[in-house]
Design a protein around this motif. Structure first.
Motif, PDB file in Angstrom:
ATOM      1  N   MET A  56       0.827  -1.202   0.000  1.00  0.00           N
ATOM      2  CA  MET A  56       0.000   0.000   0.000  1.00  0.00           C
ATOM      3  C   MET A  56       0.864   1.256   0.000  1.00  0.00           C
ATOM      4  N   GLY A  57       2.025   1.180   0.666  1.00  0.00           N
ATOM      5  CA  GLY A  57       2.956   2.305   0.626  1.00  0.00           C
ATOM      6  C   GLY A  57       3.476   2.558  -0.776  1.00  0.00           C
ATOM      7  N   VAL A  58       3.778   1.480  -1.491  1.00  0.00           N
ATOM      8  CA  VAL A  58       4.236   1.622  -2.882  1.00  0.00           C
ATOM      9  C   VAL A  58       3.133   2.235  -3.747  1.00  0.00           C
ATOM     10  N   LEU A  59       1.894   1.764  -3.555  1.00  0.00           N
ATOM     11  CA  LEU A  59       0.777   2.260  -4.361  1.00  0.00           C
ATOM     12  C   LEU A  59       0.395   3.700  -4.024  1.00  0.00           C
ATOM     13  N   MET A  60       0.828   4.181  -2.870  1.00  0.00           N
ATOM     14  CA  MET A  60       0.516   5.554  -2.503  1.00  0.00           C
ATOM     15  C   MET A  60       1.319   6.557  -3.331  1.00  0.00           C
ATOM     16  N   PHE A  61       2.458   6.145  -3.873  1.00  0.00           N
ATOM     17  CA  PHE A  61       3.264   7.072  -4.677  1.00  0.00           C
ATOM     18  C   PHE A  61       2.564   7.516  -5.956  1.00  0.00           C
ATOM     19  N   PRO A  62       1.887   6.607  -6.705  1.00  0.00           N
ATOM     20  CA  PRO A  62       1.097   7.095  -7.849  1.00  0.00           C
ATOM     21  C   PRO A  62      -0.006   8.051  -7.433  1.00  0.00           C
ATOM     22  N   ILE A  72       0.651  20.931  -0.179  1.00  0.00           N
ATOM     23  CA  ILE A  72       0.311  20.274   1.076  1.00  0.00           C
ATOM     24  C   ILE A  72      -0.277  18.891   0.834  1.00  0.00           C
ATOM     25  N   HIS A  73      -1.022  18.713  -0.282  1.00  0.00           N
ATOM     26  CA  HIS A  73      -1.535  17.382  -0.625  1.00  0.00           C
ATOM     27  C   HIS A  73      -0.385  16.447  -1.008  1.00  0.00           C
ATOM     28  N   MET A  74       0.601  16.975  -1.745  1.00  0.00           N
ATOM     29  CA  MET A  74       1.742  16.153  -2.127  1.00  0.00           C
ATOM     30  C   MET A  74       2.524  15.716  -0.893  1.00  0.00           C
ATOM     31  N   HIS A  77       0.339  12.972   0.999  1.00  0.00           N
ATOM     32  CA  HIS A  77       0.360  11.653   0.362  1.00  0.00           C
ATOM     33  C   HIS A  77       1.759  11.050   0.386  1.00  0.00           C
ATOM     34  N   GLY A  78       2.788  11.890   0.221  1.00  0.00           N
ATOM     35  CA  GLY A  78       4.155  11.392   0.303  1.00  0.00           C
ATOM     36  C   GLY A  78       4.484  10.884   1.699  1.00  0.00           C
ATOM     37  N   SER A  79       3.983  11.578   2.721  1.00  0.00           N
ATOM     38  CA  SER A  79       4.202  11.132   4.106  1.00  0.00           C
ATOM     39  C   SER A  79       3.536   9.793   4.355  1.00  0.00           C
ATOM     40  N   TRP A  80       2.291   9.648   3.860  1.00  0.00           N
ATOM     41  CA  TRP A  80       1.599   8.367   4.030  1.00  0.00           C
ATOM     42  C   TRP A  80       2.351   7.237   3.343  1.00  0.00           C
ATOM     43  N   ALA A 118      -0.925  14.243   9.053  1.00  0.00           N
ATOM     44  CA  ALA A 118      -1.083  14.590   7.641  1.00  0.00           C
ATOM     45  C   ALA A 118      -2.547  14.811   7.288  1.00  0.00           C
ATOM     46  N   PHE A 119      -3.440  13.970   7.821  1.00  0.00           N
ATOM     47  CA  PHE A 119      -4.870  14.180   7.609  1.00  0.00           C
ATOM     48  C   PHE A 119      -5.301  15.552   8.109  1.00  0.00           C
ATOM     49  N   LEU A 120      -4.838  15.917   9.303  1.00  0.00           N
ATOM     50  CA  LEU A 120      -5.264  17.172   9.919  1.00  0.00           C
ATOM     51  C   LEU A 120      -4.671  18.383   9.217  1.00  0.00           C
TER      52      LEU A 120
END
Length: 199
Positions: A56-62, A72-74, A77-80, A118-120
């Motif tokens: 799931m971490g790998v798939l979060m990069f796309p 801030i979104h980048m 998502h990069g942090s996740w 990151a969500f907050l």
């Protein structure tokens, strides 16, 4: 224009990852129910949830690449992506026996803390702006609070309370993400500035 037309809505991506977190939660619940020793009798089972978290971490990069409309979104998502890789990697090391100290469970605690923050941080609207905003706040504070469970596991690896709490974290997160819609009211309220609900 073609890429924009083919790109699914953000809420669909949330639902895909909700399915991933649901699977993680069910795997962790299964391990907690039967006990770690019984679960580990089949060596391949030890790698299931850590490997899935790493994937799931790998798939979060796309997602970070194609579903980013602000810095801030980048960053979020990069942090996740990075903390999922860290958590999955540390747990894979424990499953393999390359890592032996239960303190490595603190990586999962760090992952939940960073994910919650990151969500907050990346949700810049108030709780009642729209359903998506409410659920981002809810998920953020829930993850921050639930970081206590893997922290307990780092010092008390056999704690059933911590095991069930950690599993429940992912099940609750899955429910939150399944309930997410980009523009939809929450408790009958939708901000005028949010836009027109698309469903």
């Amino acid at each position: 224009m073609i890429v924009a037309a083919l790109k699914p809505q953000a809420e669909f991506v949330h639902w895909w990852f909700a399915t991933g977190f649901l699977i993680l939660g069910l795997l962790l619940v299964s391990e907690a129910v039967v006990g770690h020793d019984v679960w580990a009798m089949r060596p391949w089972r030890r790698y299931l949830w850590p490997g899935f978290a790493f994937l799931m971490g790998v798939l979060m990069f796309p997602v970070m690449t194609f579903f980013t409309n602000s810095t801030i979104h980048m960053v979020a998502h990069g942090s996740w992506a990075q903390v999922l890789l860290l958590t999955g990697g540390a747990e894979l090391g424990l499953a393999r026996g390359k890592l032996t100290s239960p303190r490595w469970h603190l990586c999962a605690a760090l992952g939940l803390l960073v994910s919650g923050a990151a969500f907050l941080v990346h949700e810049q609207n108030g709780w009642l702006f729209a359903r998506a905003a409410f659920l981002h706040h809810l998920a953020g504070w829930m993850l921050v609070g639930c970081a206590i469970f893997p922290a307990i596991q780092a010092f008390r690896p056999r704690s059933l309370t911590a095991a069930y709490g950690f599993a429940a974290t992912f099940l609750i997160l899955a429910v939150i993400l399944y309930a997410d819609r980009d523009i939809s009211p929450i408790f009958g309220h939708l901000s005028y500035y949010a836009g027109v609900p698309h469903r």
